[in-house]
Design a protein around this motif. Sequence first.
Motif, PDB file in Angstrom:
ATOM      1  N   TYR A  17      -9.986   7.188   0.525  1.00 48.47           N
ATOM      2  CA  TYR A  17      -9.517   5.838   0.225  1.00 48.47           C
ATOM      3  C   TYR A  17     -10.284   4.980  -0.612  1.00 48.47           C
ATOM      4  N   LYS A  18      -9.747   4.314  -1.395  1.00 52.48           N
ATOM      5  CA  LYS A  18     -10.253   3.053  -2.094  1.00 52.48           C
ATOM      6  C   LYS A  18      -9.340   1.977  -1.948  1.00 52.48           C
ATOM      7  N   ALA A  19     -10.055   0.816  -1.558  1.00 51.27           N
ATOM      8  CA  ALA A  19      -9.593  -0.542  -1.543  1.00 51.27           C
ATOM      9  C   ALA A  19      -8.891  -1.022  -2.396  1.00 51.27           C
ATOM     10  N   SER A  20      -7.750  -1.302  -2.709  1.00 52.04           N
ATOM     11  CA  SER A  20      -7.041  -1.833  -3.914  1.00 52.04           C
ATOM     12  C   SER A  20      -7.213  -3.175  -3.744  1.00 52.04           C
ATOM     13  N   GLU A  21      -6.891  -3.734  -2.631  1.00 54.64           N
ATOM     14  CA  GLU A  21      -7.129  -5.194  -2.419  1.00 54.64           C
ATOM     15  C   GLU A  21      -7.049  -5.181  -0.824  1.00 54.64           C
ATOM     16  N   MET A  22      -7.183  -6.650  -0.506  1.00 52.28           N
ATOM     17  CA  MET A  22      -7.057  -6.705   1.098  1.00 52.28           C
ATOM     18  C   MET A  22      -6.291  -6.048   1.878  1.00 52.28           C
ATOM     19  N   TYR A  23      -6.439  -5.093   2.750  1.00 53.13           N
ATOM     20  CA  TYR A  23      -5.341  -4.352   3.428  1.00 53.13           C
ATOM     21  C   TYR A  23      -4.652  -3.325   2.770  1.00 53.13           C
ATOM     22  N   ILE A  24      -4.806  -3.070   1.500  1.00 56.27           N
ATOM     23  CA  ILE A  24      -4.066  -2.071   0.856  1.00 56.27           C
ATOM     24  C   ILE A  24      -4.925  -0.913   0.249  1.00 56.27           C
ATOM     25  N   VAL A  32      -1.229   2.541   0.422  1.00 57.02           N
ATOM     26  CA  VAL A  32      -1.167   2.829   1.812  1.00 57.02           C
ATOM     27  C   VAL A  32      -1.505   1.205   2.603  1.00 57.02           C
ATOM     28  N   THR A  33      -0.851   1.255   3.509  1.00 57.46           N
ATOM     29  CA  THR A  33      -1.392   0.070   4.457  1.00 57.46           C
ATOM     30  C   THR A  33      -0.879   0.453   6.029  1.00 57.46           C
ATOM     31  N   PHE A  87       2.413   2.851   6.102  1.00 57.99           N
ATOM     32  CA  PHE A  87       3.382   2.804   5.100  1.00 57.99           C
ATOM     33  C   PHE A  87       2.927   3.063   4.003  1.00 57.99           C
ATOM     34  N   ALA A  88       3.683   3.624   3.030  1.00 58.39           N
ATOM     35  CA  ALA A  88       3.177   4.347   1.559  1.00 58.39           C
ATOM     36  C   ALA A  88       4.401   3.971   0.530  1.00 58.39           C
ATOM     37  N   SER A  89       3.661   4.002  -0.520  1.00 58.30           N
ATOM     38  CA  SER A  89       4.634   3.601  -1.655  1.00 58.30           C
ATOM     39  C   SER A  89       3.728   4.008  -3.042  1.00 58.30           C
ATOM     40  N   ASP A  90       4.544   4.395  -4.033  1.00 61.65           N
ATOM     41  CA  ASP A  90       3.786   4.665  -5.393  1.00 61.65           C
ATOM     42  C   ASP A  90       3.613   3.440  -6.070  1.00 61.65           C
ATOM     43  N   SER A  91       4.177   2.345  -5.697  1.00 63.14           N
ATOM     44  CA  SER A  91       4.047   1.061  -6.087  1.00 63.14           C
ATOM     45  C   SER A  91       3.234   0.174  -5.290  1.00 63.14           C
TER      46      SER A  91
END
Length: 127
Positions: A17-24, A32-33, A87-91
């Motif tokens: 996993y790579k942090a995309s932004e806080m909590y995502i 995912v979050t 929860f997950a999404s491609d967006s």
Amino acid sequence: MKDIRFYDAPKYKSSNYKASEMYIFYNGEEYVTSLSFVQEPDFGEGSLAYNISQYPLEDILDKFGVYISDFYPDLNTDKSHTCYLEFASDSKKNIEKLMTVVGKHVYNREVIQDSERFVDLVVENDE
């Protein structure tokens, strides 16, 4: 659903996993979050975490364009009132929108309009 909070799953600390932004987080396929929350039997929801009610969860999935990618079976037991879901999404935008429910009170409300009954998802500040 009440007491909605971000759940910092231990798996997010792995190299998968790579942090995309806080909590995502991004796992190479999807954003995912994870959230924790308490169900409200007074609103027709379950009482224990091993039996998470379909509603309002299904309406949340539809409204925010996300899906459940992890159920955390070790945490969602018959002894816990706090539920945990990933929860997950491609967006990433869909996950960002989902995160707006953190700290809020979310429930379904039956509405009658023009002699028709329907259910409305309510997201309000938890007071």
